[in-house]
Design a protein around this motif. Structure first.
Motif, mmCIF file in Angstrom:
data_model
loop_
_atom_site.group_PDB
_atom_site.id
_atom_site.type_symbol
_atom_site.label_atom_id
_atom_site.label_comp_id
_atom_site.label_asym_id
_atom_site.label_seq_id
_atom_site.Cartn_x
_atom_site.Cartn_y
_atom_site.Cartn_z
ATOM 1 N N ALA A 29 1.109 8.925 59.748
ATOM 2 C CA ALA A 29 1.822 7.975 60.594
ATOM 3 C C ALA A 29 2.569 8.725 61.684
ATOM 4 C CB ALA A 29 2.796 7.141 59.770
ATOM 5 N N GLU A 30 2.618 8.111 62.854
ATOM 6 C CA GLU A 30 3.344 8.683 63.974
ATOM 7 C C GLU A 30 4.837 8.417 63.819
ATOM 8 O OE1 GLU A 30 1.687 7.232 67.644
ATOM 9 O OE2 GLU A 30 -0.327 7.895 67.098
ATOM 10 N N PHE A 31 5.617 9.312 64.382
ATOM 11 C CA PHE A 31 7.074 9.223 64.321
ATOM 12 C C PHE A 31 7.562 7.851 64.787
ATOM 13 C CE2 PHE A 31 11.280 9.681 66.158
ATOM 14 C CZ PHE A 31 11.962 10.417 65.205
ATOM 15 N N THR A 32 7.035 7.375 65.902
ATOM 16 C CA THR A 32 7.506 6.094 66.446
ATOM 17 C C THR A 32 7.184 4.933 65.518
ATOM 18 O OG1 THR A 32 5.492 5.943 67.787
ATOM 19 C CG2 THR A 32 7.459 6.793 68.875
ATOM 20 N N PHE A 33 6.060 4.975 64.836
ATOM 21 C CA PHE A 33 5.696 3.947 63.872
ATOM 22 C C PHE A 33 6.699 3.941 62.716
ATOM 23 C CE2 PHE A 33 3.571 2.769 59.897
ATOM 24 C CZ PHE A 33 3.108 1.493 60.206
ATOM 25 N N ILE A 34 6.986 5.119 62.182
ATOM 26 C CA ILE A 34 7.940 5.232 61.073
ATOM 27 C C ILE A 34 9.322 4.769 61.522
ATOM 28 C CG2 ILE A 34 9.081 6.837 59.481
ATOM 29 C CD1 ILE A 34 6.498 8.563 59.642
ATOM 30 N N LYS A 35 9.729 5.171 62.715
ATOM 31 C CA LYS A 35 11.031 4.777 63.249
ATOM 32 C C LYS A 35 11.131 3.255 63.361
ATOM 33 C CE LYS A 35 13.039 5.245 67.759
ATOM 34 N NZ LYS A 35 13.050 3.876 67.935
ATOM 35 N N ASP A 36 10.089 2.630 63.876
ATOM 36 C CA ASP A 36 10.088 1.163 64.008
ATOM 37 C C ASP A 36 10.113 0.467 62.656
ATOM 38 O OD1 ASP A 36 10.029 1.460 66.754
ATOM 39 O OD2 ASP A 36 7.879 1.062 66.941
ATOM 40 N N LYS A 37 9.295 0.930 61.733
ATOM 41 C CA LYS A 37 9.203 0.288 60.412
ATOM 42 C C LYS A 37 10.484 0.439 59.602
ATOM 43 C CE LYS A 37 5.094 -1.508 60.239
ATOM 44 N NZ LYS A 37 4.919 -2.951 60.081
ATOM 45 N N THR A 38 11.156 1.579 59.743
ATOM 46 C CA THR A 38 12.373 1.823 58.963
ATOM 47 C C THR A 38 13.631 1.384 59.709
ATOM 48 O OG1 THR A 38 12.573 4.089 59.806
ATOM 49 C CG2 THR A 38 11.365 3.784 57.725
ATOM 50 N N GLN A 39 13.473 1.002 60.965
ATOM 51 C CA GLN A 39 14.598 0.595 61.816
ATOM 52 C C GLN A 39 15.674 1.677 61.855
ATOM 53 O OE1 GLN A 39 15.734 -3.271 60.319
ATOM 54 N NE2 GLN A 39 14.024 -4.264 61.351
ATOM 55 N N SER A 40 15.225 2.900 61.944
ATOM 56 C CA SER A 40 16.105 4.064 61.969
ATOM 57 C C SER A 40 16.308 4.532 63.403
ATOM 58 C CB SER A 40 15.466 5.185 61.148
ATOM 59 O OG SER A 40 16.210 6.358 61.231
ATOM 60 N N THR A 41 17.347 5.315 63.597
ATOM 61 C CA THR A 41 17.501 5.980 64.890
ATOM 62 C C THR A 41 16.612 7.222 64.891
ATOM 63 O OG1 THR A 41 19.319 7.395 64.149
ATOM 64 C CG2 THR A 41 19.904 5.224 65.076
ATOM 65 N N ALA A 42 16.230 7.659 66.066
ATOM 66 C CA ALA A 42 15.370 8.836 66.176
ATOM 67 C C ALA A 42 16.048 10.069 65.578
ATOM 68 C CB ALA A 42 14.989 9.083 67.634
ATOM 69 N N GLY A 43 17.340 10.224 65.844
ATOM 70 C CA GLY A 43 18.060 11.388 65.335
ATOM 71 C C GLY A 43 18.141 11.421 63.824
ATOM 72 N N ASN A 44 18.505 10.293 63.209
ATOM 73 C CA ASN A 44 18.605 10.235 61.749
ATOM 74 C C ASN A 44 17.233 10.442 61.107
ATOM 75 O OD1 ASN A 44 19.674 9.909 59.182
ATOM 76 N ND2 ASN A 44 19.721 7.687 59.304
ATOM 77 N N LEU A 45 16.211 9.794 61.666
ATOM 78 C CA LEU A 45 14.866 9.947 61.107
ATOM 79 C C LEU A 45 14.412 11.392 61.189
ATOM 80 C CD1 LEU A 45 12.337 8.777 59.843
ATOM 81 C CD2 LEU A 45 11.556 8.164 62.145
ATOM 82 N N SER A 46 14.673 12.036 62.304
ATOM 83 C CA SER A 46 14.275 13.428 62.479
ATOM 84 C C SER A 46 14.895 14.322 61.406
ATOM 85 C CB SER A 46 14.684 13.904 63.872
ATOM 86 O OG SER A 46 14.305 15.237 64.069
ATOM 87 N N VAL A 47 16.173 14.118 61.132
ATOM 88 C CA VAL A 47 16.877 14.908 60.109
ATOM 89 C C VAL A 47 16.252 14.667 58.728
ATOM 90 C CG1 VAL A 47 19.070 15.130 58.860
ATOM 91 C CG2 VAL A 47 19.058 15.056 61.352
ATOM 92 N N GLN A 48 15.972 13.414 58.413
ATOM 93 C CA GLN A 48 15.419 13.083 57.098
ATOM 94 C C GLN A 48 13.989 13.603 56.944
ATOM 95 O OE1 GLN A 48 17.697 12.203 55.043
ATOM 96 N NE2 GLN A 48 19.103 11.904 56.753
ATOM 97 N N LEU A 49 13.203 13.540 58.015
ATOM 98 C CA LEU A 49 11.846 14.092 57.963
ATOM 99 C C LEU A 49 11.886 15.600 57.737
ATOM 100 C CD1 LEU A 49 10.016 12.127 60.809
ATOM 101 C CD2 LEU A 49 9.843 11.767 58.337
#
Length: 95
Positions: A29-49
């Protein structure tokens, strides 16, 4: 009654669990897809990934689509095993 098994603290985070739940059913899955599905901010998602990648649960590939950066995530065999063990342990907490 069975003993409660400890839950994987890495997967016991809402966002990391959501990411793993998405990736377990997808090849990648692409970052933007995961970000949209989880309704996360890009910064928080990046840290968790990054945390999931450091644990060996996912692999992250960075490339370009045209001139735009593209980050793709894929669950690893280690990640699949960890997710399945987490779900099995969690089921023991349910009546």
């Amino acid at each position: 009654m069975d003993n409660f098994e400890p839950l994987d603290s890495l997967l016991h985070s809402q966002l990391r669990l959501a990411v793993m739940s998405l990736l377990i059913s997808l090849e990648e899955a692409e970052f933007t897809f995961i970000k949209d599905k989880t309704q996360s901010t890009a910064g928080n998602l990046s840290v968790q990934l990054d945390k999931l990648e450091q644990a060996g649960y996912i692999s992250i590939t960075k490339s370009f689509r045209g001139k735009r950066p593209l980050t793709t995530c894929k669950i690893t065999t280690t990640g699949i095993k960890a997710f399945e063990a987490y779900v099995t342990a969690l089921k023991k907490y349910l009546p």
